[in-house]
Design a protein around this motif. Sequence first.
Motif, PDB file in Angstrom:
ATOM      1  N   ILE A   1      44.451  55.059  55.577  1.00 53.38           N
ATOM      2  CA  ILE A   1      43.684  54.270  54.588  1.00 53.38           C
ATOM      3  C   ILE A   1      43.192  55.177  53.464  1.00 53.38           C
ATOM      4  O   ILE A   1      43.251  54.815  52.279  1.00 53.38           O
ATOM      5  N   LEU A   2      42.715  56.362  53.819  1.00 47.47           N
ATOM      6  CA  LEU A   2      42.242  57.307  52.803  1.00 47.47           C
ATOM      7  C   LEU A   2      43.374  57.735  51.882  1.00 47.47           C
ATOM      8  O   LEU A   2      43.167  57.921  50.676  1.00 47.47           O
TER       9      LEU A   2
ATOM     10  N   VAL B   1      42.593  55.828  60.015  1.00 42.80           N
ATOM     11  CA  VAL B   1      41.581  56.101  58.993  1.00 42.80           C
ATOM     12  C   VAL B   1      42.161  56.964  57.880  1.00 42.80           C
ATOM     13  O   VAL B   1      41.966  56.682  56.691  1.00 42.80           O
ATOM     14  N   PHE B   2      42.912  57.996  58.272  1.00 40.20           N
ATOM     15  CA  PHE B   2      43.478  58.892  57.272  1.00 40.20           C
ATOM     16  C   PHE B   2      44.552  58.193  56.437  1.00 40.20           C
ATOM     17  O   PHE B   2      44.715  58.485  55.257  1.00 40.20           O
TER      18      PHE B   2
END
Length: 369
Positions: free
Chosen positions: A5-6, A2-3
Motif C-alpha cells: 500500500i505504501l 502494508v508495504f
Amino acid sequence: MVFEILLYALGAVAFIQFIYYIFIFGKFSFGKPVSGKPKNIPVSVIVCAKNEAENIKQFVPLLLEQNYPTFELVLIDDASSDETRELFEEFEKQDSRVKLVKVDNNEAFWGNKKYALTLGIKAAKYEYLLFTDGDCYPNSKNWISEMTSHFTQQKTIVLGYGAYIKVKNSLLNKIIRFETLLTATQYFGWAKIGKPYMAVGRNLAYKKEEFFNVRGFMDHMKVRSGDDDLFINQAATSKNTTICYSEDSFTYSEAKKSFKEWFNQKRRHVSTAKHYKVFNRFQLSLFYFSQLAFLLLAIVLLAFQYQWMIVAGIVVLRYIFAWFSLGFAAGKLKEKDVMYWFPIFEIFLIFTQLNVFITNLFSKPAHWK
C-alpha cells in the motif's frame, strides 16, 4: 500488504508531483518568452516605506533615473520614526515628478500598510500603477518600460519577479533565493494556465480601476499583510492577468540575514495564505503535502528495503523531472546557482514549512509596524 500500500501511495504522490512540475509549473518553465510591446503610457510608480532611510538614499535616485517618458514617483511615508519623511521631502523639492504622501498613525488603521497604500493609490494621478518597496531597486533603467509593455486592453494586471541580491558564500541566502524561485515558478505557472493567485509587492503593476473594482483592500483590511497576494487573489482572473519576467524587469532587495528573521517572514506569509480562495488553498496544500508524503514514504520503503529497486527508480525519476522543471525556471529567473543544492534545499524547506505551520498554531506572527 502494508508495504505494498505504501508503494502504491508513493507512486500516487509522485504522479501528483509530476502533474504540478510538468503540466502546471512547466507552463512557465518550458514556455516561450513573450515580449511586450512598448506602450509609453503614463505611469505612477508607488513606493510605500516605513523606517527605510538608509535604503531610500540609495534606491529612490535609481527610480528617478528610469528611461521612461512619462511617470511620477509617489512616495508614501507610513508614519516613520527615522529620517524617511525628511528624505522624501527633499526628493519632492528636487524633482517635480515626485509626489509625497504623508501618513500619520490612525487609531483605526494603526500600523496597517494597506491603509497607507490606499492613500497613495488615491493620490496617484495616472491610471496605471507600478509598485515596489522602499528596500528594493530595479535591475535596469528599463524596468518601467518592461513591466508596462505587457499591459493591453484586456491585461490590466502584470505580475513581476522580485529577486534577492546574491550574497557570496552564504548558505541562508541560497536557501531564501531557492524558495523565491520555487514560489515564483508556482505563481507564474498558475497564472499561465489561467489561475493567478498571488504576486509580490516588490514588483507588481495594475490599473487603478482593478483596485476600485474590488473595493481596494476593504475585504481583507483587518489582515495585516497581503497588500499584494490577497489583492491579487481577489482581483486577478485568466482574462485580466499576465506575467513579465525579462531580466530588465526584475527588482532586487536584500534577503534576511538570519534564520530567525527569515523564519518569522515565512510565518507571516503562511498566515496570510490561509485567507486565499478555497481552490488556491487546496492546490498549495496538495503540493506541499505531496512533497512531504513523497519524502516520508521513500524513506520508510528504502529503510525496510521493500522493492527497493522500484522505489529507487521512482525517487530518481521524480527528482529528474522536478530538477528539469525548476532548472529551466531558474535559467529564466537567473537563479541557476541555487539548483546545485536542489534536493537538500527542498528537504530543508519541507521541514521548515512544517515547523512554521506548527508554530503558527500556538502564536501569531508579527506584521508591518
